[in-house]
Scaffold this active site. Structure first.
Site, PDB file in Angstrom:
ATOM      1  N   GLU A   1       0.808  -1.230   0.000  1.00  0.00           N
ATOM      2  CA  GLU A   1       0.000   0.000   0.000  1.00  0.00           C
ATOM      3  C   GLU A   1       0.841   1.279   0.000  1.00  0.00           C
ATOM      4  O   GLU A   1       0.536   2.229   0.719  1.00  0.00           O
ATOM      5  CB  GLU A   1      -0.962  -0.007   1.207  1.00  0.00           C
ATOM      6  CG  GLU A   1      -1.972  -1.116   1.104  1.00  0.00           C
ATOM      7  CD  GLU A   1      -2.860  -1.252   2.332  1.00  0.00           C
ATOM      8  OE1 GLU A   1      -4.078  -1.387   2.146  1.00  0.00           O
ATOM      9  OE2 GLU A   1      -2.350  -1.255   3.467  1.00  0.00           O
TER      10      GLU A   1
HETATM   11  C1  ACM Z   1      -1.945  -5.517   4.068  1.00  0.00           C
HETATM   12  O1  ACM Z   1      -3.006  -6.034   4.454  1.00  0.00           O
HETATM   13  N1  ACM Z   1      -1.883  -4.217   3.817  1.00  0.00           N
HETATM   14  C2  ACM Z   1      -0.752  -6.301   3.877  1.00  0.00           C
END
Ligand code: ACM
Length: 531
Positions: A337
């Protein structure tokens, strides 16, 4: 499980009961339509490779000794076993090098691998044989499950402490059987982490991945950048006081995990999920201005400053200090992310940071977005996609796997333990959908990611993100009953397990959880004993 002789034994006891015109007690009566889970040998989770009931049971008494030979590591497992049994039995259970009868832990050459074992139980004693201490430890967990749940009490109980006769031969399908705990969104004390470690060990998990840093908190002392912990760790989601582990705290977690044959995998999430670090040191920000601490639950808004040289001084210091605290092979660098980092910067960052991990003697693990850069030689990536993840993203991960990158499977819509069971679950999130007990159990790691060779799959890991979780009670409500199922997905061969038998074995664990004080969720679809 492979077929074995217990079905015949069950038939025998049914005929006997009918002949006597008596009904079997609740403890032994099979539920109509149930698979045979009447003997503890048939209730072990994760399901062993082979179980052969038969012969006379063994009874642990005040004369029982635990024989461990000359190996220091076997002695440690023996002391652990004695520590489990003494409070509830009230027996002395001396751990001795030699002797006959009683409980024997034996290291020997044989077809056991790193973690396999054989357990033989009969009138004269119990012998657990393994090639390595981890195998003895897993054999001890099997022995524990063969004893009445009352053995888990910490005060003396009446017994009897009878182990059914028979043989278990067992070894794991996958070498990586992990659980992740997010100690960043909410901080968990050393005692709370140890409690979870003990629960993981009961189901033969062997990795504890600690998510040590995120936007909401930096949880490990770093001597060269002290404000990371003292300031960056000073709050958590919702604005509570947060906290961090001193290096001694962390060493104690690592030591305790090792005593349960679990390896701790530390994660410092980079280059995103770094608001706590950016708030602690203004110079890490591209504009030189520290943002405020963050106590919300958004993701994807923070990034280290990829063009700044100080970023790499920071990363090297952190990697060096964490590596020095880590006896295990792996250091997890996150990489998920990174929505506030351009693709070009992401690649540049990972090209520069992965060699630093190698320089300090560790192998890289990243979330599967690391395949958007070039995973280092020997790296593992942790796949956390969903059924609905788009094919191109899956193919990017599969292509890396074909190219030699190992895979840890953590599909969010199967094994993210923070997903709600259903719409009525009071804790957890649901961005990956609802994950009921069957869904988290009823899948096969082999062939799971299209185009990835089965040989790339190192195993499975169940993450537990803590945006909504604040204490051990919350952890346990989300992890139980799903965690044992993930443990079985990682340990047991596909042909040795199936939902219909599993749900019966799972229900039979409830009594033990009750004694252990594990407040599990009485999920639908599992034939729990009445409360
Ligand atoms: C995640 O759930 N951002 C690895």
């Amino acid at each position: 499980m492979r077929p074995h002789r217990s079905t015949l034994r069950l038939l025998g006891s049914l005929l006997l009961a009918t002949a006597l015109g008596a009904s079997l007690t609740g403890a032994t009566a099979p539920r109509p339509g149930a698979t045979d889970t009447t003997s503890p040998l048939d209730r072990i989770i994760p399901a062993p490779s082979s179980v052969t009931p038969g012969g006379t049971p063994y009874r642990i008494t005040d004369r029982t000794r635990i024989h461990v030979g000359e190996s220091r590591e076997a002695r440690q497992v023996g002391e652990y076993l004695a520590g489990l049994l003494r409070p509830s039995t009230g027996y002395r259970l001396p751990v001795t090098a030699r002797g006959t009868g009683g409980i024997r832990l034996r290291l020997a050459k044989g077809p056991y691998g790193e973690e396999g074992y054989r357990l033989d139980s009969g009138r004269d004693g119990i012998t657990i044989t393994a090639g390595r201490p981890a195998g003895l430890f897993h054999g001890v967990q099997t022995l524990r499950q063969l004893l009445p749940a009352a053995v888990e009490h910490d005060t003396v109980q009446s017994g009897p402490w009878t182990v059914p006769g028979g043989t278990v031969e067992d070894s794991p399908r996958y070498a990586w059987r992990g659980a992740m705990l997010d100690v960043s969104r909410h901080f968990f004390s050393v005692a709370e982490v140890k409690r979870y470690i003990d629960q993981l060990a009961l189901y033969k998990l062997n990795k504890l991945h600690l998510h040590l840093s995120d936007d909401q908190g930096w949880r490990i002392a770093i001597d060269s950048w002290p404000r990371l912990a003292t300031y960056g760790g000073s709050t958590e989601v919702g604005g509570g006081p947060g906290g961090h582990y001193t290096k001694d705290d962390y060493r104690e977690i690592v030591r305790y995990a090792a005593s349960r044959h679990l390896e701790v995998v530390p994660e410092i999430d980079l280059p995103g999920h770094t608001n706590a670090a950016l708030a602690s040191y203004a110079e890490l920000n591209c504009d030189g201005v520290a943002p405020p601490l963050y106590t919300g639950t958004e993701v994807g808004f923070s990034s280290l400053c990829v063009p700044k040289e100080i970023t790499y001084d920071f990363v090297e210091d952190v990697v060096r200090e964490i590596a020095a605290l880590t006896p295990g092979r792996y250091l997890h660098i996150g990489g998920d992310e990174a929505h506030s980092t351009s693709h070009e910067d992401y690649v540049r960052f990972m090209d520069r940071v992965q060699p630093v991990v190698a320089e300090y003697g560790k192998q890289v693990i990243g979330w599967h977005q690391l395949t958007g850069a070039t995973p280092a030689e020997g790296a593992l990536v942790q796949y956390w996609g969903l059924d609905g993840t788009d094919a191109a993203e899956k193919e990017q991960v599969a292509a890396a796997a074909r190219n030699g990158t190992g895979l840890i499977l953590s599909p969010a819509d199967r094994v993210y333990l923070d997903m709600k069971y259903d719409a009525s679950t009071p804790l957890g999130l649901n961005w990956a959908g609802y994950v009921d007990v069957r869904r988290s159990y009823d899948w096969d790691p082999a062939g799971y990611l299209p185009g990835a060779p089965d040989s790339a799959v190192r195993g499975v890991e169940a993450p537990l993100w803590s945006e909504t979780l604040e204490d051990s009670g919350h952890i346990e409500y989300m992890a139980f009953p799903r965690l044992p199922g993930v443990a079985e997905v990682g340990w047991s061969a596909a042909g040795d397990r199936g939902w219909e038998g599993y749900r019966e074995r799972l229900a039979a664990q409830a009594e033990r959880w009750g004694v252990l004080g594990i407040g599990f969720h009485r999920a639908a679809g599992v034939p729990w004993p009445s409360a």
